[in-house]
Design an enzyme around this catalytic site. Structure first.
Site, mmCIF file in Angstrom:
data_model
loop_
_atom_site.group_PDB
_atom_site.id
_atom_site.type_symbol
_atom_site.label_atom_id
_atom_site.label_comp_id
_atom_site.label_asym_id
_atom_site.label_seq_id
_atom_site.Cartn_x
_atom_site.Cartn_y
_atom_site.Cartn_z
ATOM 1 N N ARG A 221 0.853 -1.190 0.000
ATOM 2 C CA ARG A 221 0.000 0.000 0.000
ATOM 3 C C ARG A 221 0.885 1.235 0.000
ATOM 4 N NH1 ARG A 221 -5.532 -1.615 2.095
ATOM 5 N NH2 ARG A 221 -5.644 -3.631 1.046
ATOM 6 N N GLU A 223 0.452 4.145 0.765
ATOM 7 C CA GLU A 223 -0.152 5.225 1.549
ATOM 8 C C GLU A 223 0.946 5.924 2.326
ATOM 9 O OE1 GLU A 223 -2.303 2.341 3.733
ATOM 10 O OE2 GLU A 223 -4.061 2.429 2.451
ATOM 11 N N ARG A 229 -0.318 1.944 13.157
ATOM 12 C CA ARG A 229 -1.031 0.766 12.665
ATOM 13 C C ARG A 229 -0.999 0.588 11.155
ATOM 14 N NH1 ARG A 229 -4.127 4.913 13.220
ATOM 15 N NH2 ARG A 229 -5.922 5.072 11.861
ATOM 16 N N HIS A 230 -0.196 1.401 10.485
ATOM 17 C CA HIS A 230 -0.053 1.251 9.032
ATOM 18 C C HIS A 230 1.388 0.983 8.646
ATOM 19 C CE1 HIS A 230 -3.875 3.628 8.998
ATOM 20 N NE2 HIS A 230 -4.139 2.800 8.008
ATOM 21 N N GLU A 362 -9.159 -1.649 13.364
ATOM 22 C CA GLU A 362 -9.745 -2.506 12.327
ATOM 23 C C GLU A 362 -8.763 -3.610 12.009
ATOM 24 O OE1 GLU A 362 -10.708 -0.700 8.421
ATOM 25 O OE2 GLU A 362 -10.041 -2.619 7.625
ATOM 26 N N SER A 365 -11.571 -6.582 6.829
ATOM 27 C CA SER A 365 -12.726 -6.108 6.074
ATOM 28 C C SER A 365 -13.192 -7.234 5.184
ATOM 29 C CB SER A 365 -12.356 -4.910 5.195
ATOM 30 O OG SER A 365 -12.221 -3.753 5.977
ATOM 31 N N ARG A 413 -1.834 -6.670 12.167
ATOM 32 C CA ARG A 413 -2.808 -6.079 13.112
ATOM 33 C C ARG A 413 -3.335 -7.152 14.056
ATOM 34 N NH1 ARG A 413 -6.130 -1.390 10.171
ATOM 35 N NH2 ARG A 413 -4.337 -0.194 9.396
HETATM 36 P P1 ATP Z 1 -7.432 1.256 7.395
HETATM 37 O O1 ATP Z 1 -8.766 1.902 7.157
HETATM 38 O O2 ATP Z 1 -7.197 0.905 8.837
HETATM 39 O O3 ATP Z 1 -6.302 2.002 6.756
HETATM 40 P P2 ATP Z 1 -8.176 -0.401 5.184
HETATM 41 O O4 ATP Z 1 -9.662 -0.423 5.353
HETATM 42 O O5 ATP Z 1 -7.591 0.519 4.188
HETATM 43 O O6 ATP Z 1 -7.488 -0.164 6.622
HETATM 44 P P3 ATP Z 1 -8.393 -2.930 3.886
HETATM 45 O O7 ATP Z 1 -8.164 -2.505 2.484
HETATM 46 O O8 ATP Z 1 -9.786 -3.151 4.336
HETATM 47 O O9 ATP Z 1 -7.689 -1.883 4.860
HETATM 48 O O10 ATP Z 1 -7.484 -4.225 4.164
HETATM 49 C C1 ATP Z 1 -7.918 -5.333 4.944
HETATM 50 C C2 ATP Z 1 -7.050 -5.488 6.181
HETATM 51 O O11 ATP Z 1 -5.670 -5.512 5.854
HETATM 52 C C3 ATP Z 1 -7.190 -4.354 7.173
HETATM 53 O O12 ATP Z 1 -8.306 -4.527 8.013
HETATM 54 C C4 ATP Z 1 -5.875 -4.443 7.921
HETATM 55 O O13 ATP Z 1 -5.920 -5.480 8.881
HETATM 56 C C5 ATP Z 1 -4.899 -4.854 6.837
HETATM 57 N N1 ATP Z 1 -4.241 -3.668 6.271
HETATM 58 C C6 ATP Z 1 -4.593 -2.999 5.159
HETATM 59 N N2 ATP Z 1 -3.766 -1.968 4.928
HETATM 60 C C7 ATP Z 1 -2.849 -1.982 5.917
HETATM 61 C C8 ATP Z 1 -1.710 -1.171 6.211
HETATM 62 N N3 ATP Z 1 -1.354 -0.149 5.439
HETATM 63 N N4 ATP Z 1 -0.993 -1.498 7.308
HETATM 64 C C9 ATP Z 1 -1.354 -2.535 8.097
HETATM 65 N N5 ATP Z 1 -2.402 -3.329 7.857
HETATM 66 C C10 ATP Z 1 -3.157 -3.072 6.785
HETATM 67 MG MG MG Z 2 -10.962 -1.994 5.593
#
Ligand code: ATP
Ligand code: MG
Length: 439
Positions: A221, A223, A229-230, A362, A365, A413
């Site tokens: 990602r 981001e 937590r990211h 979270e 999803s 996570r």
């Molecule tokens: P957040 O809103 O907390 O940034 P997200 O909704 O973008 O998460 P999803 O695309 O739903 O994340 O990805 C499913 C799962 O993968 C998340 O619930 C999380 O456990 C994990 N995850 C996703 N992106 C990240 C990240 N950048 N760092 C750590 N864990 C991640």
């Molecule tokens: Mg999500």
């Protein structure tokens, strides 16, 4: 000068020694954790994978040459010790070793960038720079033993439930969810990306007749987060099942989470102790809150958020204060969920999407997915994306795509929840974040 291993073989780990082995000959191998030279007697703590053993070298019992050899030991050098076990109530583990022969297999440079005896608490950046030394601490390696046990449990659980492990490409030609946040790479003469999710591939797998698949693999990602937590590279535990809906997906997920925690508690007692964690196995089923209820809870706690908005960090925190443990948030607005999420038939502004939360975090999803080709095209368009760039994916929906559902669970996570770590970097051997690309 270092010695070669020769025909020496380790006979025991520290943890395998006990008083009943008194007078037995053993060979230990590990690192010099500490050395205390009192002149007539030298104490060395040898650390190996699971424990620490005291090597006691009294000048009265060993040759002057051997004593001199031991006196030259340096902290964190790799040593091998042959000796006899002697019961010693004061020593760690209740035994000490009186050496008969020692080897220095590799000498450590001094001073150390990091002290594995944890006398000085180092900053996380210093620790990550010298991660190999950091991981010599049992309280750090415990996190990864627990992560490994969790992943093992998840894998076995899914296999037992009839899921097949698959591997999908991480080099992809176009964006999964069409959004930004992808790492572009050069793929010969073209541009490509690192996969942000196996979503589209595991959905295409649903059209193969294999019914239930899972994957445990990295997702990337791009981001620019700088949070606790990211990360930019994480391991995603993904599952997708055909002829199933969001209820089936949630049932599977909560049982898998419950089972993993139960197994970690059973099999990782020493590691949990090292971390000082009292792990509680959550009760099933996990509470289910509707998105609308969540907004009310958050508002009642003084954080303003209107229906339709995604949870802000402040909202997650407020929610985490109201909810202890694991719980689901269901019935999310379609607007803030991806195009492949199934809208309610009678109220399409709502969707069959869910998130699994642990307090304010979270961790997963999931959703019932759209399996109807035309609806999917419509949804792609409504998100402002171009269906043409999803041509190969969309084709899989034209030749017999069963209804299906699934989820993605972040391994790091989830590890944070189990180990009580507050910073996600603690749960990755070599984390990748906005600033860190090495080691
Ligand atoms: P957040 O809103 O907390 O940034 P997200 O909704 O973008 O998460 P999803 O695309 O739903 O994340 O990805 C499913 C799962 O993968 C998340 O619930 C999380 O456990 C994990 N995850 C996703 N992106 C990240 C990240 N950048 N760092 C750590 N864990 C991640
Ligand atoms: Mg999500």
């Amino acid at each position: 000068m270092t010695d070669s291993l020769g025909d020496w073989k380790r006979t025991h780990y520290s943890q395998e020694l006990d008083e009943d082995m008194d007078t037995e000959s053993v060979t230990l191998m590990g690192w010099v954790h500490e050395i205390r030279d009192l002149g007539g007697i030298i104490f060395v703590l040898l650390r190996d994978r699971n424990g620490i053993t005291q090597i006691t070298a009294p000048s009265k019992k060993i040759t002057p040459e051997l004593l001199e050899q031991i006196r030259k030991f340096k902290k964190e050098s790799v040593i091998a010790v042959k000796g006899t076990v002697q019961g010693s109530p004061k020593a760690p583990g209740g035994v000490e070793i009186i050496p008969t022969e020692v080897k220095v297999l590799n000498e450590s440079k001094q001073p150390l960038p990091l002290d594995p005896t944890e006398k000085v608490r180092a900053e996380i950046d210093t620790r990550l720079d010298s991660r190999y030394l950091d991981l010599r601490k049992h309280s750090i390696s415990a996190i990864f033993k627990i992560k490994s046990a969790m992943l093992h449990s998840v894998r076995i659980y899914l296999e037992e439930k009839g899921f097949m492990e698959v591997n999908t490409p991480k080099l992809v030609g176009s964006a999964t969810e069409g959004g930004t946040e992808l790492f572009p790479i050069t793929y010969f003469e073209r541009e490509a990306f690192l996969g942000q999710s196996p979503q589209l591939y595991k959905q295409m797998m649903m059209a193969t007749g294999l019914d239930k698949v899972f994957e445990i693999a990295p997702i990337f990602r791009a981001e620019e987060h700088d949070t606790m937590r990211h990360l930019n590279e994480v391991i995603s535990i993904d599952a997708e099942m055909a002829f199933a809906d969001q209820e089936d997906a949630m049932n599977l997920l909560e049982k898998l989470v419950h089972n993993a925690i139960k197994e970690v508690k059973e099999n990782c007692q020493a590691e949990l102790e090292d971390l000082g964690v009292e792990l509680e196995v959550p009760e099933l089923p996990f509470p289910r809150l509707e998105y609308d209820e969540v907004i009310d809870i958050v508002n009642s706690r003084g954080v303003s958020l209107s229906h339709g908005e995604d949870l802000s960090r402040a909202a997650e925190k407020a929610l985490g204060e109201a909810m202890d443990g694991y719980y689901f948030i269901t019935n999310w607005p379609s607007e803030i969920k991806p195009f492949y999420v199934m809208p309610h038939e009678d109220a399409p502004e709502k969707s069959y999407a869910f998130d699994l939360m642990y307090r304010d975090l979270e961790i997963s999803s999931g959703a019932t997915r759209v399996h109807q080709h035309d609806l999917l095209v419509e949804q792609i368009k409504s998100k402002g994306l171009n269906p043409d760039s999803f041509q190969r994916y969309l084709a899989a929906f034209e030749y017999g795509m069963p209804p299906h559902a699934g989820w993605g669970l972040g391994a790091e996570r989830f590890t944070m929840c189990i180990t009580g770590m507050k910073n996600i970097r603690e749960t990755v051997l070599f984390p990748r974040d906005r600033r860190r690309l090495t080691p």
